[in-house]
Design a protein around this motif. Structure first.
Motif, PDB file in Angstrom:
ATOM      1  N   ARG A  15       0.865  -1.177   0.000  1.00 44.06           N
ATOM      2  CA  ARG A  15       0.000   0.000   0.000  1.00 44.06           C
ATOM      3  C   ARG A  15       0.905   1.231   0.000  1.00 44.06           C
ATOM      4  O   ARG A  15       2.095   1.132   0.278  1.00 44.06           O
ATOM      5  CB  ARG A  15      -0.902  -0.022   1.231  1.00 44.06           C
ATOM      6  CG  ARG A  15      -1.767  -1.271   1.284  1.00 44.06           C
ATOM      7  CD  ARG A  15      -2.996  -1.064   2.135  1.00 44.06           C
ATOM      8  NE  ARG A  15      -3.878  -2.216   2.092  1.00 44.06           N
ATOM      9  CZ  ARG A  15      -4.733  -2.479   1.118  1.00 44.06           C
ATOM     10  NH1 ARG A  15      -4.820  -1.674   0.083  1.00 44.06           N
ATOM     11  NH2 ARG A  15      -5.509  -3.543   1.160  1.00 44.06           N
ATOM     12  N   THR A  16       0.331   2.390  -0.284  1.00 38.29           N
ATOM     13  CA  THR A  16       1.134   3.609  -0.350  1.00 38.29           C
ATOM     14  C   THR A  16       1.725   3.991   1.005  1.00 38.29           C
ATOM     15  O   THR A  16       2.634   4.804   1.071  1.00 38.29           O
ATOM     16  CB  THR A  16       0.297   4.787  -0.894  1.00 38.29           C
ATOM     17  OG1 THR A  16      -0.866   4.936  -0.076  1.00 38.29           O
ATOM     18  CG2 THR A  16      -0.100   4.563  -2.339  1.00 38.29           C
ATOM     19  N   SER A  17       1.250   3.363   2.067  1.00 38.35           N
ATOM     20  CA  SER A  17       1.768   3.661   3.407  1.00 38.35           C
ATOM     21  C   SER A  17       2.902   2.718   3.812  1.00 38.35           C
ATOM     22  O   SER A  17       3.436   2.834   4.911  1.00 38.35           O
ATOM     23  CB  SER A  17       0.638   3.543   4.437  1.00 38.35           C
ATOM     24  OG  SER A  17       0.100   2.226   4.415  1.00 38.35           O
ATOM     25  N   ASN A  50       4.939   3.996 -13.966  1.00 38.45           N
ATOM     26  CA  ASN A  50       3.836   4.780 -13.420  1.00 38.45           C
ATOM     27  C   ASN A  50       2.547   4.466 -14.161  1.00 38.45           C
ATOM     28  O   ASN A  50       2.570   4.041 -15.316  1.00 38.45           O
ATOM     29  CB  ASN A  50       4.167   6.269 -13.507  1.00 38.45           C
ATOM     30  CG  ASN A  50       5.226   6.656 -12.501  1.00 38.45           C
ATOM     31  OD1 ASN A  50       5.043   6.493 -11.306  1.00 38.45           O
ATOM     32  ND2 ASN A  50       6.364   7.158 -12.983  1.00 38.45           N
ATOM     33  N   SER A  71       6.950   7.140   1.010  1.00 39.05           N
ATOM     34  CA  SER A  71       6.650   8.466   0.448  1.00 39.05           C
ATOM     35  C   SER A  71       6.906   8.525  -1.066  1.00 39.05           C
ATOM     36  O   SER A  71       6.428   9.438  -1.738  1.00 39.05           O
ATOM     37  CB  SER A  71       7.470   9.543   1.154  1.00 39.05           C
ATOM     38  OG  SER A  71       8.856   9.311   0.973  1.00 39.05           O
ATOM     39  N   LEU A  73       5.956   6.047  -3.111  1.00 41.05           N
ATOM     40  CA  LEU A  73       4.983   5.169  -3.757  1.00 41.05           C
ATOM     41  C   LEU A  73       3.695   5.899  -4.113  1.00 41.05           C
ATOM     42  O   LEU A  73       3.214   6.740  -3.356  1.00 41.05           O
ATOM     43  CB  LEU A  73       4.650   3.986  -2.847  1.00 41.05           C
ATOM     44  CG  LEU A  73       5.818   3.117  -2.385  1.00 41.05           C
ATOM     45  CD1 LEU A  73       5.304   1.942  -1.583  1.00 41.05           C
ATOM     46  CD2 LEU A  73       6.664   2.659  -3.548  1.00 41.05           C
ATOM     47  N   THR A  74       3.154   5.541  -5.272  1.00 40.88           N
ATOM     48  CA  THR A  74       1.873   6.061  -5.737  1.00 40.88           C
ATOM     49  C   THR A  74       1.022   4.873  -6.168  1.00 40.88           C
ATOM     50  O   THR A  74       1.524   3.937  -6.792  1.00 40.88           O
ATOM     51  CB  THR A  74       2.079   7.010  -6.941  1.00 40.88           C
ATOM     52  OG1 THR A  74       2.933   8.076  -6.555  1.00 40.88           O
ATOM     53  CG2 THR A  74       0.764   7.575  -7.432  1.00 40.88           C
ATOM     54  N   ARG A  75      -0.242   4.939  -5.849  1.00 44.49           N
ATOM     55  CA  ARG A  75      -1.166   3.864  -6.216  1.00 44.49           C
ATOM     56  C   ARG A  75      -1.096   3.582  -7.720  1.00 44.49           C
ATOM     57  O   ARG A  75      -1.090   4.510  -8.532  1.00 44.49           O
ATOM     58  CB  ARG A  75      -2.583   4.271  -5.817  1.00 44.49           C
ATOM     59  CG  ARG A  75      -3.610   3.186  -6.030  1.00 44.49           C
ATOM     60  CD  ARG A  75      -4.990   3.704  -5.625  1.00 44.49           C
ATOM     61  NE  ARG A  75      -5.983   2.695  -5.884  1.00 44.49           N
ATOM     62  CZ  ARG A  75      -6.492   1.898  -4.956  1.00 44.49           C
ATOM     63  NH1 ARG A  75      -6.125   2.033  -3.705  1.00 44.49           N
ATOM     64  NH2 ARG A  75      -7.386   0.991  -5.280  1.00 44.49           N
ATOM     65  N   GLN A  77       1.453   2.186  -9.323  1.00 46.46           N
ATOM     66  CA  GLN A  77       2.827   1.991  -9.789  1.00 46.46           C
ATOM     67  C   GLN A  77       3.196   0.510  -9.746  1.00 46.46           C
ATOM     68  O   GLN A  77       2.706  -0.240  -8.902  1.00 46.46           O
ATOM     69  CB  GLN A  77       3.834   2.732  -8.909  1.00 46.46           C
ATOM     70  CG  GLN A  77       3.850   4.224  -9.084  1.00 46.46           C
ATOM     71  CD  GLN A  77       4.845   4.867  -8.131  1.00 46.46           C
ATOM     72  OE1 GLN A  77       5.007   4.435  -6.996  1.00 46.46           O
ATOM     73  NE2 GLN A  77       5.501   5.922  -8.593  1.00 46.46           N
TER      74      GLN A  77
END
Length: 103
Positions: A15-17, A50, A71, A73-75, A77
């Motif tokens: 996940r992005t977190s 991306n 930080s 990471l983007t959903r 990717q």
């Protein structure tokens, strides 16, 4: 000649977190037999694709890092890494990790 195996990014469904963590098994007979001048000097290269982009691009600022900070990471990717085994003198055959898709 050094080699790497079990090249893996975890978690498999990040996940992005969550940070991405790269692990691998490094094997080299010179290191195993206690050569003080040789160690795991493998090169790590990270690649990302991306959303909406058809090609992977290298992320040079992450070279030789085993961690990709959350930080970055983007959903959507897709990430993977390549490891070129080295003991500081000899190079082995490059191995590629699994690909993970950021959720």
């Amino acid at each position: 000649i050094p080699s790497v195996s079990n090249v893996k990014i975890s978690p498999e469904n990040p996940r992005t977190s969550q940070a991405l963590n790269l692990t691998y098994t490094f094997v080299d007979t010179d290191v195993l037999f206690g050569s003080a001048s040789q160690e795991d000097s493998s090169r790590i290269d990270w690649f990302v694709k991306n959303p909406g982009v058809g090609v992977f691009t290298e992320v040079p600022e992450l070279r030789n890092s085993k961690v990709v900070r959350a930080s970055l990471l983007t959903r959507g990717q897709v990430w993977f890494a390549k490891v070129l085994p080295s003991d500081g003198l000899d190079l082995g055959t490059q191995s590629e990790s699994n690909k993970v898709v950021v959720q």
